[in-house]
Scaffold this active site. Structure first.
Site, PDB file in Angstrom:
ATOM      1  N   CYS A 169      48.518  -9.127  14.596  1.00  0.00           N
ATOM      2  CA  CYS A 169      49.531  -8.392  15.379  1.00  0.00           C
ATOM      3  C   CYS A 169      48.843  -7.487  16.394  1.00  0.00           C
ATOM      4  O   CYS A 169      47.996  -6.679  16.036  1.00  0.00           O
ATOM      5  CB  CYS A 169      50.403  -7.563  14.434  1.00  0.00           C
ATOM      6  N   CYS A 216      49.491  -3.554  15.590  1.00  0.00           N
ATOM      7  CA  CYS A 216      49.024  -2.862  14.393  1.00  0.00           C
ATOM      8  C   CYS A 216      47.814  -1.981  14.722  1.00  0.00           C
ATOM      9  O   CYS A 216      47.023  -2.308  15.611  1.00  0.00           O
ATOM     10  CB  CYS A 216      48.656  -3.881  13.306  1.00  0.00           C
ATOM     11  N   HIS A 270      53.589  -2.294   9.866  1.00  0.00           N
ATOM     12  CA  HIS A 270      54.061  -3.554  10.456  1.00  0.00           C
ATOM     13  C   HIS A 270      55.399  -4.033   9.869  1.00  0.00           C
ATOM     14  O   HIS A 270      56.168  -4.707  10.551  1.00  0.00           O
ATOM     15  CB  HIS A 270      52.987  -4.624  10.226  1.00  0.00           C
ATOM     16  N   ASN A 272      64.057  -4.050  22.264  1.00  0.00           N
ATOM     17  CA  ASN A 272      64.579  -5.389  22.016  1.00  0.00           C
ATOM     18  C   ASN A 272      64.191  -5.727  20.603  1.00  0.00           C
ATOM     19  O   ASN A 272      63.004  -5.735  20.289  1.00  0.00           O
ATOM     20  CB  ASN A 272      63.911  -6.421  22.937  1.00  0.00           C
ATOM     21  N   SER A 302      59.440 -11.556  19.814  1.00  0.00           N
ATOM     22  CA  SER A 302      58.854 -12.373  18.756  1.00  0.00           C
ATOM     23  C   SER A 302      57.987 -11.568  17.794  1.00  0.00           C
ATOM     24  O   SER A 302      57.688 -12.019  16.702  1.00  0.00           O
ATOM     25  CB  SER A 302      58.043 -13.508  19.369  1.00  0.00           C
ATOM     26  N   HIS A 342      56.670  -6.209  14.585  1.00  0.00           N
ATOM     27  CA  HIS A 342      56.166  -4.834  14.472  1.00  0.00           C
ATOM     28  C   HIS A 342      57.149  -3.890  15.177  1.00  0.00           C
ATOM     29  O   HIS A 342      57.534  -4.135  16.317  1.00  0.00           O
ATOM     30  CB  HIS A 342      54.767  -4.725  15.105  1.00  0.00           C
ATOM     31  N   HIS A 381      58.767  -1.661  17.489  1.00  0.00           N
ATOM     32  CA  HIS A 381      58.339  -1.099  18.772  1.00  0.00           C
ATOM     33  C   HIS A 381      59.434  -1.200  19.822  1.00  0.00           C
ATOM     34  O   HIS A 381      60.357  -2.000  19.707  1.00  0.00           O
ATOM     35  CB  HIS A 381      57.084  -1.818  19.279  1.00  0.00           C
ATOM     36  N   GLN A 438      60.114  -0.188  24.356  1.00  0.00           N
ATOM     37  CA  GLN A 438      59.426  -0.132  25.646  1.00  0.00           C
ATOM     38  C   GLN A 438      59.995   0.973  26.516  1.00  0.00           C
ATOM     39  O   GLN A 438      61.113   1.434  26.291  1.00  0.00           O
ATOM     40  CB  GLN A 438      59.601  -1.456  26.380  1.00  0.00           C
TER      41      GLN A 438
END
Ligand SMILES: [Zn+2]
Length: 346
Positions: A51, A54, A113, A153, A161, A164, A166, A168
């Site tokens: 990832c 991570c 994660h 998203n 996809s 993890h 997160h 933006q």
């Protein structure tokens, strides 16, 4: 709502964007609670060596993540906007274009994660909000940045996809169209009534209680009257705050609590890790006073009646207006009645 509207096709007006949505409640007499699929089991591995988000891992762009322990942000290795874009414009009869400067960042919500917002502890969500506040302030202070868009998203369905946790942030020179539409409508109401449009709106909603999903001391989460997505919601502060940096510590705690509760309800709806696009709309950072602004966080989830059956914006919606079948009131009732404990922990 008038029973005529509960059963018959009608259009509803979005006071923020000035757009209309077609509602067709006669096509679904009652909301689906289609828990026909096996519940999704949340991930368990807290670290994934492949990832790129991570801690301690090397990213695709070559950068290396520090061994971060709380919410962490960095400049996107594949930014859609660049800070060193040369300025220029095209204005040839009907062809117009303009250069755009900006900056894109990635915000890791947690070093873990396996988590998502609904599975995170409240104080860790608060740390994410604190980082959002810092980014909004710092990016907004850049001389060429006039708008800061914070968003997430979540899920494959939304084109994300990497599981993890997160989000933006895209900061840019121009005011994006959605913001411009809202600025206009918030501004018109402010000029006429010297009151926040969203404050008046939530006062009305709190009296009716038909579309409220969560209410606490400082925040309301509701399905907006004009919602387009089946389970679309909006989190609104009860105080007129132009942007997220103006929250008190107590308000920030309530905001984190509301985000957690709402996303748990979402996961519980279809016993899945509920996909959505969520974003915060707030005052532009263009040095104008933007008094009319009232920040809010919207969730646009695509799922319609199970973990796999989603709504498509096609046909009539591409060519004419947005359309929905279940009403905002039915969606709010379903969400309101769901428990506040994540299904995977029952
Ligand atoms: Zn990861």
């Amino acid at each position: 709502m008038d029973t005529v509207f509960n059963e018959n096709p009608h259009r509803r007006y979005n006071i923020l964007t000035g757009e209309w949505v077609l509602v067709s409640p006669h096509r679904t007499k009652r909301p689906w609670q289609g828990k026909v699929e096996k519940p999704f089991i949340p991930l368990t591995a807290t670290y994934d060596k492949s990832c790129y988000l991570c801690p301690t891992n090397t990213r695709m762009g070559g950068g290396k993540n520090p061994d971060y322990t709380t919410a962490y942000s960095f400049i996107n290795d594949f930014s859609a906007l660049l800070s060193d874009t040369p300025s220029g414009s095209v204005d040839e009869n009907l062809l117009q274009a303009k250069s755009e400067r900006g900056l894109c960042k990635v915000v890791c919500f947690s070093p873990n994660h396996s988590l998502t917002l609904p599975l995170m502890e409240e104080q860790d969500i608060e740390a994410v909000i604190t980082l959002w506040q810092k980014e909004y302030k710092e990016l907004g202070e850049l001389p060429y940045v006039n708008h800061v868009q914070i968003f997430e998203n979540k899920g494959d369905t939304m084109g994300c996809s990497n599981p993890h946790p997160h989000g933006q942030i895209w900061a840019q020179e121009s005011i994006p169209q959605e913001i411009a539409k809202k600025s206009k409508n918030l501004g018109d109401y402010w000029n006429k009534n010297k009151k926040s449009l969203l404050l008046s709106y939530i006062e009305q909603e709190l009296k009716l209680k038909e579309r409220i999903v969560i209410e606490n001391e400082h925040f309301v989460a509701l399905v907006p009257f004009w919602a387009i997505w089946p389970y679309e919601t909006m989190i609104v502060p009860k105080r007129h705050l132009q942007n997220i940096t103006l929250m008190t510590e107590v308000e920030k705690t309530d905001f984190a609590k509301t985000v957690k509760e709402l996303t748990i309800k979402y996961d519980n709806l279809f016993s899945t890790s509920f996909p959505y696009s969520a974003g915060i709309h707030q005052a532009p950072t263009d040095q104008k006073n933007n008094d009319e602004w009232h920040f809010h966080m919207s969730f646009y989830p695509p799922l319609l009646r199970s973990a796999t059956v989603k709504k498509f914006m096609v046909g009539y919606e591409m060519f004419a207006d947005a359309q929905r079948d279940i009403t905002a009131e039915q969606a709010a009732q379903s969400l309101r009645e769901l428990g506040n404990v994540h299904y995977s922990k029952l």
